[in-house]
Design a protein around this motif. Structure first.
Motif, mmCIF file in Angstrom:
data_model
loop_
_atom_site.group_PDB
_atom_site.id
_atom_site.type_symbol
_atom_site.label_atom_id
_atom_site.label_comp_id
_atom_site.label_asym_id
_atom_site.label_seq_id
_atom_site.Cartn_x
_atom_site.Cartn_y
_atom_site.Cartn_z
ATOM 1 N N ILE A 205 1.104 -1.387 -0.011
ATOM 2 C CA ILE A 205 -0.153 0.159 -0.016
ATOM 3 C C ILE A 205 0.882 1.225 0.116
ATOM 4 N N ARG A 206 0.651 2.137 -0.905
ATOM 5 C CA ARG A 206 1.502 3.282 -1.045
ATOM 6 C C ARG A 206 0.656 4.679 -0.716
ATOM 7 N N ILE A 207 1.097 5.425 0.097
ATOM 8 C CA ILE A 207 0.300 6.809 0.533
ATOM 9 C C ILE A 207 1.167 7.530 -0.576
ATOM 10 N N LEU B 194 -2.326 4.196 -3.397
ATOM 11 C CA LEU B 194 -2.358 3.037 -4.364
ATOM 12 C C LEU B 194 -2.348 1.778 -3.818
ATOM 13 N N LEU B 195 -3.013 0.983 -4.082
ATOM 14 C CA LEU B 195 -3.037 -0.881 -3.815
ATOM 15 C C LEU B 195 -2.092 -1.202 -5.136
ATOM 16 N N VAL B 196 -0.859 -1.666 -4.707
ATOM 17 C CA VAL B 196 0.162 -2.343 -5.562
ATOM 18 C C VAL B 196 -0.051 -3.776 -5.499
ATOM 19 N N LEU B 197 -0.317 -4.336 -6.610
ATOM 20 C CA LEU B 197 -0.634 -5.892 -6.684
ATOM 21 C C LEU B 197 0.835 -6.531 -6.936
ATOM 22 N N ALA B 198 0.902 -7.788 -6.613
ATOM 23 C CA ALA B 198 2.097 -8.292 -6.844
ATOM 24 C C ALA B 198 2.605 -8.362 -8.525
ATOM 25 N N SER B 199 1.727 -8.263 -9.276
ATOM 26 C CA SER B 199 1.555 -8.281 -10.861
ATOM 27 C C SER B 199 2.363 -7.014 -11.246
ATOM 28 N N GLY B 200 2.188 -6.044 -10.609
ATOM 29 C CA GLY B 200 2.667 -4.827 -10.880
ATOM 30 C C GLY B 200 1.450 -3.948 -11.235
ATOM 31 N N VAL C 290 3.692 1.868 3.086
ATOM 32 C CA VAL C 290 4.712 2.960 2.651
ATOM 33 C C VAL C 290 3.978 4.271 2.677
ATOM 34 N N CYS C 291 4.893 5.264 2.816
ATOM 35 C CA CYS C 291 4.227 6.707 2.453
ATOM 36 C C CYS C 291 5.445 7.414 1.797
ATOM 37 N N ALA C 292 5.280 8.193 0.739
ATOM 38 C CA ALA C 292 6.149 9.008 0.024
ATOM 39 C C ALA C 292 6.524 10.000 1.054
ATOM 40 N N GLU C 293 8.092 10.239 0.881
ATOM 41 C CA GLU C 293 8.699 10.873 1.632
ATOM 42 C C GLU C 293 8.177 12.655 1.829
ATOM 43 N N ASP C 294 7.813 12.982 0.623
ATOM 44 C CA ASP C 294 7.209 14.130 0.449
ATOM 45 C C ASP C 294 5.942 14.622 1.298
ATOM 46 N N VAL C 295 5.064 13.363 1.364
ATOM 47 C CA VAL C 295 3.839 13.550 1.891
ATOM 48 C C VAL C 295 4.383 13.621 3.467
#
Length: 161
Positions: A75-77, A88-94, A116-121
């Protein structure tokens, strides 16, 4: 990207709106995100190990991923724009699927997926809590030990798009 842990959910006063609180795994920054009552309940259920008699939306999505052989990798913020967080939901398939952070977090807790979270966020919206203020965080954790999902029930959900 920095890995974050879900500390928990609480109702922010005096607005009476729930927030989810994330914390850097290796750092001192916390990230509060305003969320809807339904999502707060879903997150609290997952943290408390509550299994509803029928699947909630996040349980259903987990079941769909499993039934179709898709694995949630991360999971990416990724962004905060005009006060609204994006994930974003990131699936193993990309494959990447846009999601509200609250929904993504509720799903991550059900699938034991890394967040995970973006550094700028974190730079923009994160709050550094020095070690001497950890007592306040501990009080928040104690609050979380006693809060129930019903504490977050509300007719409106501010967690837009």
């Amino acid at each position: 990207m920095r890995e974050v842990d879900v500390i928990g959910v609480r109702v922010e006063m005096p607005s009476n709106h729930p927030i989810v609180l994330l914390r850097e795994v290796t750092g001192e920054r916390y990230l509060p995100i305003w969320i809807g009552a339904v999502e707060a309940t879903a997150i609290a259920f997952a943290q408390q190990g509550v299994v509803p008699p029928r699947p909630l939306t996040h349980d259903l999505l987990k079941d769909v991923l499993e039934a179709t052989g898709n694995e949630l990798d991360e999971i990416r913020i990724v962004e905060m724009r005009d006060g609204v967080f994006y994930a974003l939901l990131v699936l193993a398939s990309g494959v990447e699927v846009s999601a509200r952070p609250s929904d993504a977090i509720a799903l991550a807790l059900r699938t034991s997926t890394r967040i995970v979270c973006a550094e700028d966020v974190l730079d923009e919206a994160g709050l550094a809590v020095p070690a001497e203020q950890e007592d306040e965080v501990e009080k928040f954790r104690e609050f979380l030990d006693h809060v129930t999902p019903e504490d977050f029930e509300s007719p409106e959900s501010p967690d837009a798009p």
